[in-house]
Write a protein that holds these residues in place. Structure first.
Motif, short mmCIF file in Angstrom:
data_model
loop_
_atom_site.label_atom_id
_atom_site.label_comp_id
_atom_site.label_asym_id
_atom_site.label_seq_id
_atom_site.Cartn_x
_atom_site.Cartn_y
_atom_site.Cartn_z
N SER A 99 3.38 0.79 12.63
CA SER A 99 3.22 -0.09 13.75
C SER A 99 1.83 -0.05 14.30
O SER A 99 1.38 -0.82 14.95
CB SER A 99 4.23 0.21 14.94
N SER A 100 1.05 1.03 13.97
CA SER A 100 -0.11 1.24 14.21
C SER A 100 -1.01 0.87 13.63
O SER A 100 -2.34 0.84 13.54
CB SER A 100 -0.42 2.74 14.65
N GLY A 101 -0.61 0.25 12.39
CA GLY A 101 -1.65 -0.15 11.27
C GLY A 101 -1.99 0.91 10.12
O GLY A 101 -2.94 0.51 9.10
N ALA A 102 -1.29 2.10 10.17
CA ALA A 102 -1.71 2.99 9.21
C ALA A 102 -1.09 2.88 7.81
O ALA A 102 -0.05 2.01 7.76
CB ALA A 102 -1.23 4.44 9.63
N SER A 103 -1.45 3.31 6.91
CA SER A 103 -1.06 2.93 5.52
C SER A 103 -0.19 4.25 5.06
O SER A 103 -0.37 5.32 5.10
CB SER A 103 -2.26 3.01 4.32
N THR A 104 1.21 3.68 5.13
CA THR A 104 2.14 4.77 4.73
C THR A 104 2.98 4.58 3.28
O THR A 104 3.95 4.91 3.18
CB THR A 104 3.20 4.86 5.89
N GLU A 105 2.42 3.52 2.61
CA GLU A 105 3.29 3.12 1.73
C GLU A 105 3.59 4.36 0.45
O GLU A 105 4.81 4.37 0.02
CB GLU A 105 2.40 2.05 0.80
N LYS A 106 2.59 5.12 0.37
CA LYS A 106 2.97 6.23 -0.64
C LYS A 106 4.11 7.29 -0.02
O LYS A 106 5.07 7.50 -0.83
CB LYS A 106 1.72 6.97 -0.77
N ALA A 107 4.01 7.35 1.32
CA ALA A 107 5.14 8.31 1.86
C ALA A 107 6.36 7.46 1.87
O ALA A 107 7.42 8.06 1.51
CB ALA A 107 4.63 8.88 3.18
N LYS A 108 6.34 6.16 2.05
CA LYS A 108 7.44 5.56 2.35
C LYS A 108 8.30 5.40 1.01
O LYS A 108 9.41 5.40 0.86
CB LYS A 108 7.20 4.07 2.66
N LYS A 109 7.19 5.26 -0.16
CA LYS A 109 7.93 5.11 -1.53
C LYS A 109 8.63 6.29 -1.77
O LYS A 109 9.81 6.26 -2.55
CB LYS A 109 6.95 4.63 -2.56
N MET A 110 8.00 7.43 -1.68
CA MET A 110 8.58 8.80 -2.11
C MET A 110 9.88 9.00 -1.32
O MET A 110 10.96 9.51 -1.89
CB MET A 110 7.38 9.75 -1.73
N LEU A 111 9.82 8.60 0.17
CA LEU A 111 11.13 8.80 0.86
C LEU A 111 12.06 8.16 0.49
O LEU A 111 13.30 8.44 0.29
CB LEU A 111 10.75 8.58 2.38
N PHE A 112 11.96 6.73 0.11
CA PHE A 112 13.05 5.94 -0.71
C PHE A 112 13.55 6.68 -2.06
O PHE A 112 14.77 6.66 -1.81
CB PHE A 112 12.07 4.52 -0.95
N ARG A 113 12.75 7.18 -2.74
CA ARG A 113 13.20 7.72 -3.79
C ARG A 113 14.10 8.76 -3.73
O ARG A 113 14.96 9.05 -4.31
CB ARG A 113 11.99 7.85 -4.82
N THR A 114 13.63 9.74 -2.59
CA THR A 114 14.32 11.05 -2.29
C THR A 114 15.46 10.66 -1.56
O THR A 114 16.43 11.51 -1.86
CB THR A 114 13.36 11.85 -1.17
N GLU A 115 15.50 9.71 -0.60
CA GLU A 115 16.82 9.33 -0.08
C GLU A 115 17.74 8.82 -1.07
O GLU A 115 19.00 9.01 -0.90
CB GLU A 115 16.38 8.17 1.14
N ALA A 116 17.42 7.75 -2.02
CA ALA A 116 18.27 7.22 -2.82
C ALA A 116 19.09 8.31 -3.80
O ALA A 116 20.28 8.36 -3.75
CB ALA A 116 17.32 6.35 -3.76
N GLY A 117 18.13 9.22 -4.06
CA GLY A 117 18.79 10.54 -4.98
C GLY A 117 19.69 11.26 -3.93
O GLY A 117 20.89 11.75 -4.57
N PHE A 118 19.25 11.55 -2.83
CA PHE A 118 20.13 12.20 -1.93
C PHE A 118 21.31 11.55 -1.56
O PHE A 118 22.58 11.98 -1.64
CB PHE A 118 19.31 12.42 -0.53
N ARG A 119 21.51 10.36 -1.77
CA ARG A 119 22.71 9.53 -1.35
C ARG A 119 23.58 9.55 -2.35
O ARG A 119 24.78 9.56 -2.16
CB ARG A 119 22.27 7.98 -1.07
N THR A 120 23.04 9.71 -3.75
CA THR A 120 24.08 9.98 -4.58
C THR A 120 24.84 11.32 -4.58
O THR A 120 26.16 11.29 -5.07
CB THR A 120 23.38 10.08 -5.96
N LEU A 121 24.41 12.14 -3.91
CA LEU A 121 25.21 13.50 -3.46
C LEU A 121 26.54 13.03 -2.94
O LEU A 121 27.61 13.94 -3.04
CB LEU A 121 24.34 14.48 -2.88
N PHE A 122 26.40 12.13 -2.14
CA PHE A 122 27.65 11.70 -1.03
C PHE A 122 28.75 11.70 -1.99
O PHE A 122 29.92 11.83 -1.49
CB PHE A 122 27.21 10.64 -0.24
N HIS A 123 28.60 10.88 -3.04
CA HIS A 123 29.47 10.24 -4.01
C HIS A 123 30.06 11.28 -4.99
O HIS A 123 30.87 11.02 -5.64
CB HIS A 123 29.09 8.87 -4.65
#
Length: 295
Positions: A209-233
């Motif tokens: 929202s402040s205009g900073a580039s967070t794409e790298k962190a966002k993509k890494m978090l997406f992959r990490t979260e997706a992997g983490f979600r598989t543990l639930f199942h």
């Protein structure tokens, strides 16, 4: 003796250089934000427009529709699928813009209500990693062998699907089939990682929202979260405990990336303030030097 005119000339040159620095730094920042928005915010691949009107919605809100199915469009609009631009045809097939086709026709590969055992296969078209974990779990094996185990809808619902979160694992839901003891242990093991993911997501939204580039962190978090979600199942307590530490280390890296972005923002703000104060000081000094020179 100090040459006042020479000093004044030097100060004026310094003022000119500082003005140019401020102008170019502002221009660079503006270009940076414009590029960021163009490449990451307004990019076509962030999601196509959700088809809200069409055969699906028209039919499911018409007088000929069975009462049990009339609420489906509204349920869908309250779901995580709707938020992420996943429309009816993404799951059920068919062409929602084909007004020539009637609601009851199995058009263009249309799939209505899948068979109970086929639900994971339908969801797994998108949730590939989760499907594998589910099929290997006790839940999945029970479903495949007896046809009476839970499927995706059992826990997540069908159309008003909410974003996966820790609240899905609860005593009311789990005790419909078995005791809550093992599920509670697994939930406790997952809780801290889930909390960190939520906090990181919040930080990324603030930075964007402040205009900073967070794409790298966002993509890494997406992959990490997706992997983490598989543990639930996996519904495997030992597996959850063993892999949670690995996800925590990945989150450490992402938090470090976010901390670096905050440091860069603070540096830019402090540097801009320093330039402003320096410019103001030089301007005041030049004013008094010129005033003394006239006197």
């Amino acid at each position: 003796m100090v040459d006042i005119d020479r000093v004044g000339g030097v100060l004026m040159r310094i003022k000119l250089v500082l003005i140019l620095i401020l102008v170019f730094s502002s221009t660079a920042l503006a270009d940076y934000r414009e590029t960021f928005e163009k490449e990451f915010v307004n990019k076509p691949w962030v999601g196509s427009k959700v088809v809200e009107e069409g055969v699906c919605v028209d039919c499911h809100t018409s007088d000929v529709m069975k009462p049990d199915y009339l609420g489906i469009p509204q349920e869908w609009k309250m779901s995580i699928h709707y938020e992420n631009k996943v429309s009816c045809h993404d799951c059920h097939g068919g062409n929602p813009s084909d007004s020539a086709v009637s609601c009851g026709t199995p058009h263009s590969g249309f799939v209505g209500i899948p068979k109970y055992k086929e639900v994971p296969k339908m969801c797994g078209k998108c949730h590939i990693g989760i499907l594998k974990q589910f099929n290997d779990s006790k839940h999945g094996k029970a479903l495949m062998t007896s046809g009476r185990g839970p499927n995706c809808v059992t826990c997540h619902g069908s159309h008003k699907i909410q974003k996966a979160n820790m609240n899905i694992i609860n005593k009311v839901r789990c005790t419909r089939c078995h005791s809550y003891k093992r599920a509670k242990i697994m939930k406790q093991a997952l809780f801290m990682t889930e909390k960190r993911i939520s906090d990181i997501n919040h930080s990324i939204r603030q930075l964007r929202s402040s205009g900073a580039s967070t794409e790298k962190a966002k993509k890494m978090l997406f992959r990490t979260e997706a992997g983490f979600r598989t543990l639930f199942h996996s519904v495997d307590v030992s597996l959850v405990k063993g892999r949670t530490a690995g996800f925590s280390r990945k989150l450490d890296v992402i938090e470090g990336m976010i901390a670096d972005i905050y440091k860069e923002i603070r540096f830019r703000k402090n540097f801009s303030a320093f330039l402003f104060l320096l410019f103001a000081s030089l301007a005041i000094s030049a004013y008094f030097i010129q005033k003394n020179n006239k006197n």
